[in-house]
Design a protein around this motif. Structure first.
Motif, PDB file in Angstrom:
ATOM      1  N   ARG A   1      -2.626 -74.215  -5.407  1.00  0.00           N
ATOM      2  CA  ARG A   1      -3.190 -72.935  -5.793  1.00  0.00           C
ATOM      3  C   ARG A   1      -4.199 -72.488  -4.743  1.00  0.00           C
ATOM      4  NH1 ARG A   1      -4.102 -73.587 -12.336  1.00  0.00           N
ATOM      5  NH2 ARG A   1      -2.504 -75.159 -12.560  1.00  0.00           N
ATOM      6  N   VAL A   2      -4.119 -71.221  -4.416  1.00  0.00           N
ATOM      7  CA  VAL A   2      -5.123 -70.605  -3.561  1.00  0.00           C
ATOM      8  C   VAL A   2      -5.784 -69.517  -4.401  1.00  0.00           C
ATOM      9  CG1 VAL A   2      -5.548 -69.240  -1.487  1.00  0.00           C
ATOM     10  CG2 VAL A   2      -3.844 -71.070  -1.447  1.00  0.00           C
ATOM     11  N   ILE A   3      -7.099 -69.595  -4.510  1.00  0.00           N
ATOM     12  CA  ILE A   3      -7.849 -68.630  -5.305  1.00  0.00           C
ATOM     13  C   ILE A   3      -8.903 -68.011  -4.395  1.00  0.00           C
ATOM     14  CG2 ILE A   3      -9.279 -68.273  -7.340  1.00  0.00           C
ATOM     15  CD1 ILE A   3      -8.008 -71.118  -8.217  1.00  0.00           C
ATOM     16  N   ASN A   4      -8.763 -66.729  -4.152  1.00  0.00           N
ATOM     17  CA  ASN A   4      -9.718 -66.008  -3.322  1.00  0.00           C
ATOM     18  C   ASN A   4     -10.684 -65.241  -4.212  1.00  0.00           C
ATOM     19  OD1 ASN A   4      -8.828 -66.712  -0.686  1.00  0.00           O
ATOM     20  ND2 ASN A   4      -7.029 -65.437  -1.029  1.00  0.00           N
ATOM     21  N   VAL A   5     -11.962 -65.386  -3.931  1.00  0.00           N
ATOM     22  CA  VAL A   5     -12.993 -64.695  -4.694  1.00  0.00           C
ATOM     23  C   VAL A   5     -13.301 -63.374  -3.996  1.00  0.00           C
ATOM     24  CG1 VAL A   5     -15.335 -64.821  -5.619  1.00  0.00           C
ATOM     25  CG2 VAL A   5     -13.925 -66.900  -5.495  1.00  0.00           C
ATOM     26  N   VAL A   6     -13.056 -62.301  -4.716  1.00  0.00           N
ATOM     27  CA  VAL A   6     -13.338 -60.976  -4.185  1.00  0.00           C
ATOM     28  C   VAL A   6     -14.533 -60.399  -4.942  1.00  0.00           C
ATOM     29  CG1 VAL A   6     -10.990 -60.639  -3.333  1.00  0.00           C
ATOM     30  CG2 VAL A   6     -11.553 -59.900  -5.637  1.00  0.00           C
ATOM     31  N   SER A   7     -14.679 -59.117  -4.944  1.00  0.00           N
ATOM     32  CA  SER A   7     -15.844 -58.477  -5.548  1.00  0.00           C
ATOM     33  C   SER A   7     -15.428 -57.151  -6.150  1.00  0.00           C
ATOM     34  CB  SER A   7     -16.898 -58.242  -4.465  1.00  0.00           C
ATOM     35  OG  SER A   7     -17.877 -57.335  -4.906  1.00  0.00           O
ATOM     36  N   GLY A   8     -16.169 -56.736  -7.155  1.00  0.00           N
ATOM     37  CA  GLY A   8     -15.933 -55.421  -7.722  1.00  0.00           C
ATOM     38  C   GLY A   8     -16.162 -54.305  -6.728  1.00  0.00           C
ATOM     39  N   GLY A   9     -16.826 -54.615  -5.622  1.00  0.00           N
ATOM     40  CA  GLY A   9     -16.999 -53.622  -4.574  1.00  0.00           C
ATOM     41  C   GLY A   9     -15.669 -53.076  -4.074  1.00  0.00           C
ATOM     42  N   LEU A  10     -14.607 -53.886  -4.165  1.00  0.00           N
ATOM     43  CA  LEU A  10     -13.299 -53.434  -3.671  1.00  0.00           C
ATOM     44  C   LEU A  10     -12.786 -52.231  -4.444  1.00  0.00           C
ATOM     45  CD1 LEU A  10     -10.774 -54.316  -5.713  1.00  0.00           C
ATOM     46  CD2 LEU A  10     -11.186 -56.523  -4.717  1.00  0.00           C
ATOM     47  N   TYR A  11     -13.319 -52.008  -5.645  1.00  0.00           N
ATOM     48  CA  TYR A  11     -12.912 -50.827  -6.408  1.00  0.00           C
ATOM     49  C   TYR A  11     -13.297 -49.534  -5.702  1.00  0.00           C
ATOM     50  CZ  TYR A  11     -12.489 -53.973 -10.492  1.00  0.00           C
ATOM     51  OH  TYR A  11     -12.156 -54.967 -11.360  1.00  0.00           O
ATOM     52  N   THR A  12     -14.287 -49.609  -4.822  1.00  0.00           N
ATOM     53  CA  THR A  12     -14.843 -48.391  -4.232  1.00  0.00           C
ATOM     54  C   THR A  12     -14.269 -48.023  -2.873  1.00  0.00           C
ATOM     55  OG1 THR A  12     -16.667 -49.504  -3.062  1.00  0.00           O
ATOM     56  CG2 THR A  12     -17.051 -48.872  -5.372  1.00  0.00           C
ATOM     57  N   GLN A  13     -13.532 -48.930  -2.231  1.00  0.00           N
ATOM     58  CA  GLN A  13     -13.135 -48.683  -0.846  1.00  0.00           C
ATOM     59  C   GLN A  13     -11.676 -49.052  -0.592  1.00  0.00           C
ATOM     60  OE1 GLN A  13     -15.066 -47.419   1.817  1.00  0.00           O
ATOM     61  NE2 GLN A  13     -16.365 -46.896   0.072  1.00  0.00           N
ATOM     62  N   PRO A  14     -10.985 -48.248   0.206  1.00  0.00           N
ATOM     63  CA  PRO A  14      -9.692 -48.665   0.734  1.00  0.00           C
ATOM     64  C   PRO A  14      -9.908 -49.419   2.040  1.00  0.00           C
ATOM     65  CG  PRO A  14     -10.123 -46.431   1.412  1.00  0.00           C
ATOM     66  CD  PRO A  14     -11.307 -46.868   0.566  1.00  0.00           C
ATOM     67  N   VAL A  15      -8.889 -50.131   2.485  1.00  0.00           N
ATOM     68  CA  VAL A  15      -8.914 -50.706   3.834  1.00  0.00           C
ATOM     69  C   VAL A  15      -8.671 -49.561   4.804  1.00  0.00           C
ATOM     70  CG1 VAL A  15      -7.623 -52.185   5.435  1.00  0.00           C
ATOM     71  CG2 VAL A  15      -8.172 -53.007   3.153  1.00  0.00           C
ATOM     72  N   LYS A  16      -9.420 -49.524   5.879  1.00  0.00           N
ATOM     73  CA  LYS A  16      -9.246 -48.490   6.919  1.00  0.00           C
ATOM     74  C   LYS A  16      -8.590 -49.164   8.115  1.00  0.00           C
ATOM     75  CE  LYS A  16     -11.894 -45.176   4.973  1.00  0.00           C
ATOM     76  NZ  LYS A  16     -12.437 -43.906   5.248  1.00  0.00           N
ATOM     77  N   LEU A  17      -7.260 -49.147   8.134  1.00  0.00           N
ATOM     78  CA  LEU A  17      -6.518 -49.842   9.191  1.00  0.00           C
ATOM     79  C   LEU A  17      -6.894 -49.362  10.586  1.00  0.00           C
ATOM     80  CD1 LEU A  17      -2.976 -50.098   7.605  1.00  0.00           C
ATOM     81  CD2 LEU A  17      -4.530 -51.983   8.155  1.00  0.00           C
ATOM     82  N   GLY A  18      -7.183 -48.097  10.736  1.00  0.00           N
ATOM     83  CA  GLY A  18      -7.509 -47.562  12.060  1.00  0.00           C
ATOM     84  C   GLY A  18      -8.947 -47.806  12.486  1.00  0.00           C
ATOM     85  N   ASP A  19      -9.729 -48.445  11.624  1.00  0.00           N
ATOM     86  CA  ASP A  19     -11.143 -48.646  11.951  1.00  0.00           C
ATOM     87  C   ASP A  19     -11.674 -49.932  11.310  1.00  0.00           C
ATOM     88  OD1 ASP A  19     -13.590 -48.091  13.129  1.00  0.00           O
ATOM     89  OD2 ASP A  19     -14.222 -46.685  11.574  1.00  0.00           O
ATOM     90  N   LEU A  20     -10.995 -51.039  11.573  1.00  0.00           N
ATOM     91  CA  LEU A  20     -11.417 -52.320  11.002  1.00  0.00           C
ATOM     92  C   LEU A  20     -12.782 -52.767  11.508  1.00  0.00           C
ATOM     93  CD1 LEU A  20      -8.052 -54.327  11.058  1.00  0.00           C
ATOM     94  CD2 LEU A  20      -9.149 -53.209   9.099  1.00  0.00           C
ATOM     95  N   HIS A  21     -13.187 -52.270  12.671  1.00  0.00           N
ATOM     96  CA  HIS A  21     -14.466 -52.674  13.271  1.00  0.00           C
ATOM     97  C   HIS A  21     -15.589 -51.664  13.042  1.00  0.00           C
ATOM     98  CE1 HIS A  21     -12.848 -56.135  15.308  1.00  0.00           C
ATOM     99  NE2 HIS A  21     -11.879 -55.412  15.793  1.00  0.00           N
ATOM    100  N   TYR A  22     -15.338 -50.650  12.224  1.00  0.00           N
ATOM    101  CA  TYR A  22     -16.350 -49.634  11.945  1.00  0.00           C
ATOM    102  C   TYR A  22     -16.798 -48.923  13.223  1.00  0.00           C
ATOM    103  CZ  TYR A  22     -18.051 -49.011   7.184  1.00  0.00           C
ATOM    104  OH  TYR A  22     -18.206 -48.612   5.889  1.00  0.00           O
ATOM    105  N   ALA A  23     -15.873 -48.642  14.111  1.00  0.00           N
ATOM    106  CA  ALA A  23     -16.212 -47.974  15.366  1.00  0.00           C
ATOM    107  C   ALA A  23     -16.238 -46.455  15.227  1.00  0.00           C
ATOM    108  CB  ALA A  23     -15.208 -48.368  16.447  1.00  0.00           C
ATOM    109  N   ASN A  24     -15.588 -45.907  14.193  1.00  0.00           N
ATOM    110  CA  ASN A  24     -15.434 -44.455  14.074  1.00  0.00           C
ATOM    111  C   ASN A  24     -16.368 -43.800  13.066  1.00  0.00           C
ATOM    112  OD1 ASN A  24     -13.339 -44.656  15.932  1.00  0.00           O
ATOM    113  ND2 ASN A  24     -11.842 -45.029  14.328  1.00  0.00           N
ATOM    114  N   GLU A  25     -17.220 -44.566  12.452  1.00  0.00           N
ATOM    115  CA  GLU A  25     -18.187 -44.002  11.512  1.00  0.00           C
ATOM    116  C   GLU A  25     -19.429 -44.876  11.504  1.00  0.00           C
ATOM    117  OE1 GLU A  25     -17.291 -44.789   7.116  1.00  0.00           O
ATOM    118  OE2 GLU A  25     -15.329 -45.118   8.022  1.00  0.00           O
ATOM    119  N   PRO A  26     -20.559 -44.344  11.069  1.00  0.00           N
ATOM    120  CA  PRO A  26     -21.775 -45.165  11.031  1.00  0.00           C
ATOM    121  C   PRO A  26     -21.576 -46.384  10.127  1.00  0.00           C
ATOM    122  CG  PRO A  26     -22.301 -42.844  10.687  1.00  0.00           C
ATOM    123  CD  PRO A  26     -20.802 -42.965  10.650  1.00  0.00           C
ATOM    124  N   TYR A  27     -22.051 -47.522  10.584  1.00  0.00           N
ATOM    125  CA  TYR A  27     -21.888 -48.761   9.839  1.00  0.00           C
ATOM    126  C   TYR A  27     -22.652 -48.698   8.524  1.00  0.00           C
ATOM    127  CZ  TYR A  27     -21.844 -53.643   8.531  1.00  0.00           C
ATOM    128  OH  TYR A  27     -21.677 -54.805   7.829  1.00  0.00           O
TER     129      TYR A  27
END
Length: 158
Positions: A1-27
């Motif tokens: 079994r692999v169990i990854n612990v995530v957070s309710g924070g994920l409810y608020t954000q999508p993954v931004k494939l074009g900006d994984l490093h936060y280069a295109n918006e203020p961090y």
């Protein structure tokens, strides 16, 4: 079994494939954390779909909002408002212990759990990641990890 612990924070954000490093918006640390947790859920689901992993069960879980030092330090206003409702460490750990030991989670794969129940991971429209985008995220992460050089062991005699 692999169990990854995530957070309710994920409810608020999508993954931004074009900006994984936060280069295109203020961090923004809270957004970056939420996107990373969304990405971890996405990779959990991706791994669960891989034929080579058929003898392994992958799940992600949200421990609920728990009274931790990280919440106090990172989200002080949220902490101040929600403190009376936050879970203690035992309550926060309940579902992960159950996922690691109970037979029920072995009957499915790639699910997102909260309070020992399969739970939706999209509360805000547009935050869910389509399967094709999970594959793109996997490829992007693979490329990033391939760019790292292995660390050499350093000894006192080097």
């Amino acid at each position: 079994r692999v169990i990854n612990v995530v957070s309710g924070g994920l409810y608020t954000q999508p993954v931004k494939l074009g900006d994984l490093h936060y280069a295109n918006e203020p961090y923004n640390g809270a957004k970056a954390y939420a996107r990373a947790k969304r990405g971890l859920l996405d990779m959990t689901r991706w791994w669960a779909q891989q034929p080579d992993n058929r003898n392994v069960v992958f799940h992600a879980m949200h421990p609920g909002w728990a009274d931790t030092q990280a919440v106090q330090d990172s989200l002080p206003e949220f902490y101040r408002i929600t403190k009376p409702f936050l879970r203690d460490t035992v309550q926060g750990a309940d579902t992960i212990v159950w996922l690691a030991s109970a037979p029920e989670p072995l009957t499915c794969n790639g699910e997102f759990w909260l309070d020992r129940q399969i739970h939706t991971s999209e509360i805000i429209k547009g935050t869910e990641t389509a399967p094709a985008k999970r594959e793109q995220l996997h490829q992007a992460l693979r490329q990033l990890t391939e760019s790292f050089q292995p660390l050499r062991a350093v000894t006192a005699w080097s």
